[in-house]
Design an enzyme around this catalytic site. Structure first.
Site, mmCIF file in Angstrom:
data_model
loop_
_atom_site.group_PDB
_atom_site.id
_atom_site.type_symbol
_atom_site.label_atom_id
_atom_site.label_comp_id
_atom_site.label_asym_id
_atom_site.label_seq_id
_atom_site.Cartn_x
_atom_site.Cartn_y
_atom_site.Cartn_z
ATOM 1 N N HIS A 61 -7.841 54.286 10.307
ATOM 2 C CA HIS A 61 -7.741 53.591 9.009
ATOM 3 C C HIS A 61 -7.375 54.565 7.897
ATOM 4 C CE1 HIS A 61 -8.949 49.555 10.335
ATOM 5 N NE2 HIS A 61 -9.664 50.216 11.233
ATOM 6 N N THR A 62 -6.663 55.602 8.258
ATOM 7 C CA THR A 62 -6.158 56.551 7.259
ATOM 8 C C THR A 62 -4.667 56.360 7.027
ATOM 9 O OG1 THR A 62 -6.031 58.091 9.108
ATOM 10 C CG2 THR A 62 -7.851 58.403 7.571
ATOM 11 N N SER A 90 8.473 36.121 28.461
ATOM 12 C CA SER A 90 7.386 37.085 28.684
ATOM 13 C C SER A 90 6.821 36.896 30.080
ATOM 14 C CB SER A 90 6.264 36.867 27.652
ATOM 15 O OG SER A 90 5.091 37.504 28.128
ATOM 16 N N GLY A 140 -4.873 43.476 22.830
ATOM 17 C CA GLY A 140 -6.117 43.428 22.068
ATOM 18 C C GLY A 140 -7.080 44.548 22.409
ATOM 19 N N GLY A 174 -6.737 47.740 21.421
ATOM 20 C CA GLY A 174 -6.685 48.853 20.473
ATOM 21 C C GLY A 174 -5.760 49.966 20.941
ATOM 22 N N SER A 186 -2.469 49.410 21.107
ATOM 23 C CA SER A 186 -1.202 49.149 20.456
ATOM 24 C C SER A 186 -0.141 48.491 21.325
ATOM 25 C CB SER A 186 -0.688 50.489 19.944
ATOM 26 O OG SER A 186 -0.198 50.311 18.706
ATOM 27 N N GLU A 212 5.931 43.907 11.329
ATOM 28 C CA GLU A 212 4.539 43.489 11.558
ATOM 29 C C GLU A 212 3.866 43.113 10.235
ATOM 30 O OE1 GLU A 212 2.570 45.353 14.712
ATOM 31 O OE2 GLU A 212 0.608 44.580 14.130
ATOM 32 N N ASP A 250 1.119 53.380 14.698
ATOM 33 C CA ASP A 250 1.388 52.876 16.050
ATOM 34 C C ASP A 250 2.879 52.870 16.352
ATOM 35 O OD1 ASP A 250 -1.275 52.481 15.856
ATOM 36 O OD2 ASP A 250 -1.187 50.294 15.752
ATOM 37 N N TYR A 278 -9.194 43.496 8.937
ATOM 38 C CA TYR A 278 -8.270 44.625 8.764
ATOM 39 C C TYR A 278 -7.619 44.543 7.376
ATOM 40 C CZ TYR A 278 -4.591 48.020 9.694
ATOM 41 O OH TYR A 278 -3.762 49.111 9.622
#
Ligand code: GLA
Length: 414
Positions: free
Chosen positions: A47-48, A80, A139, A141, A143, A177, A189, A251
């Protein structure tokens, strides 16, 4: 601990039922060109990125593959393999209003959003037949979304005859995104998926995008090993197998709280443009002007930036105990000040702390579920795996996936 409040785990890490090129040929009757981009694990610096700060991700050997062949019209036919689903999308006319973020959160948004954003960025595309398969667990984390965006972006650009500028690709995928999917993520990411180097972590300055490679010694394709005393250490990723529903809303809320901190602090310190520009002394001196919760958010970001820089030094000096301690501090700050951890992540970190040979552990990625990253003595990885699986299963009823990470390079043609 109850399982309530989780989203069911979505497909993503499943084995493909048939090779992607074969599925492509069966669907579209011709041969595709293949492109790939990796998932990532963030070692430290959480979160930086959207605060113009520092991060330290490494791309991992879990890849998303895009199979593609050009069409003569402006239609993207996208299939997909993970979801067993197909979507048709017509590229909008140039000059038409860019589609706005929508709440669908459908897997195809990542491909369509990138296509629209590439065109808005001046890269004219054509239609294409596309099939995708992702190995990055969704989901978790790690990415999976950036891997899909960057692989699709790379494939669309090359198929339309454009040269790919990796940094520009990362920026446009982040923009897709932000604007199309509605997740106000930072650049970390997409930068890792696009620009990573096998065998290294990236120390990235998210303001200037200047970066330095930090070697994670290990044979190509082998699990990344960090040299220290003895046999060295391995990076191990533990998946809690949960993903809490609040992730996206929380987020964006964290990002707003950080922006509030900047607005208030800039009254007293006019040079402050982002939390990157605030140091601990500034925060002590002027922090009383902030709401209590906003003060804690800011404290996480300010101290986390310091931890990233200290961790880079520790890594370069082969000081694994120091690196491991910083991981632990990062986790506590994310749990108590930034409040993006959850019971399952805290449990996974606690269990790791009880294992012999662990230098440090923390949650990785946006939080509210997903994975932890652990620095473990290479000799003790099997023992670590056994105790984590047993301990976590006993307390949650869930069987965690444990992965010794191999590193990967950035996106490209296969
Ligand atoms: C998600 C976002 C990144 C970053 C992390 C938290 O992965 O996509 O931009 O903000 O969360 O560090």
């Amino acid at each position: 601990m109850s399982g309530r409040g989780h989203l069911p785990r979505q497909p993503g890490s499943t084995m493909p039922t048939e090779p992607l090129p074969l599925r492509f040929k069966r669907l579209y009757g011709r041969e595709p060109q293949l492109y790939q981009a990796p998932g990532r694990v963030n070692l430290i610096g959480e979160h930086t990125d959207y605060n113009d700060g520092f991060v330290m991700p490494a791309a991992i050997g879990l890849l998303t593959t895009v199979a593609i062949a050009p069409r003569t019209d402006r239609v993207l036919q996208i299939h997909s393999m993970n979801f067993g689903e197909s979507v048709d999308f017509t590229l909008p006319d140039i000059g038409a209003a860019a589609p706005r973020a929508h709440e669908r959160a459908h897997w195809s948004d990542y491909v369509c959003g990138v296509a629209v954003t590439l065109e808005a960025g001046g890269h004219r595309l054509g239609g294409a037949d596309i099939a995708v398969f992702g190995e990055v667990p969704i989901g978790s984390g790690l990415s999976s979304s950036a891997a899909l965006e960057v692989a699709a972006g790379y494939a669309l650009l090359e198929t339309a005859g454009h040269l790919v500028d990796r940094v520009e690709l990362a920026k446009l995928c982040q923009r897709a995104e932000n604007e199309y999917v509605g997740m106000r993520c930072g650049i970390m990411d997409q930068f890792a998926a696009s620009c990573a180097r096998q065998g290294s972590a990236i120390l990235l300055d998210c303001r200037s995008l200047q970066h330095r490679w930090l070697a994670l010694p290990g044979e190509a394709g082998e699990p990344g090993r960090l040299q220290g005393d003895g046999a060295g250490a391995s990076l191990v990723v533990c998946n809690t197998m949960v993903r809490h529903q609040l992730a996206l809303g929380e987020y964006n809320l964290r990002r707003e709280e950080c922006e509030e901190a900047v607005r208030v602090l800039a009254h007293d310190i006019p040079a402050v443009r982002a939390l990157r520009d605030v140091n601990r002394a500034d925060l002590e001196r002027h922090g009383t002007a902030l709401r209590e919760v906003v003060y804690r958010r800011a404290r996480h970001v300010v101290t986390e930036n310091d931890r990233v820089l200290a961790a880079a030094v520790a890594l370069e000096q082969g000081d694994l105990p120091a690196f491991g301690r910083l991981l632990g501090e990062s986790h506590r700050s994310l749990r108590d000040d930034f409040e993006v951890s959850c019971d399952e992540l805290d449990l996974m970190v606690r269990l790791a702390g009880e294992c012999a040979g662990v230098y440090g552990a923390r949650m990785t990625g946006g939080g509210f579920g997903g994975c932890t990253v652990n620095l473990v003595d290479a000799d003790r990885v099997d023992e670590f795996r056994r105790s984590i699986v047993a301990g976590y299963k006993k307390l949650t009823g869930l069987t965690p996936e444990i992965n010794v990470c191999s590193t990967a390079g950035g996106a490209g043609r296969v």
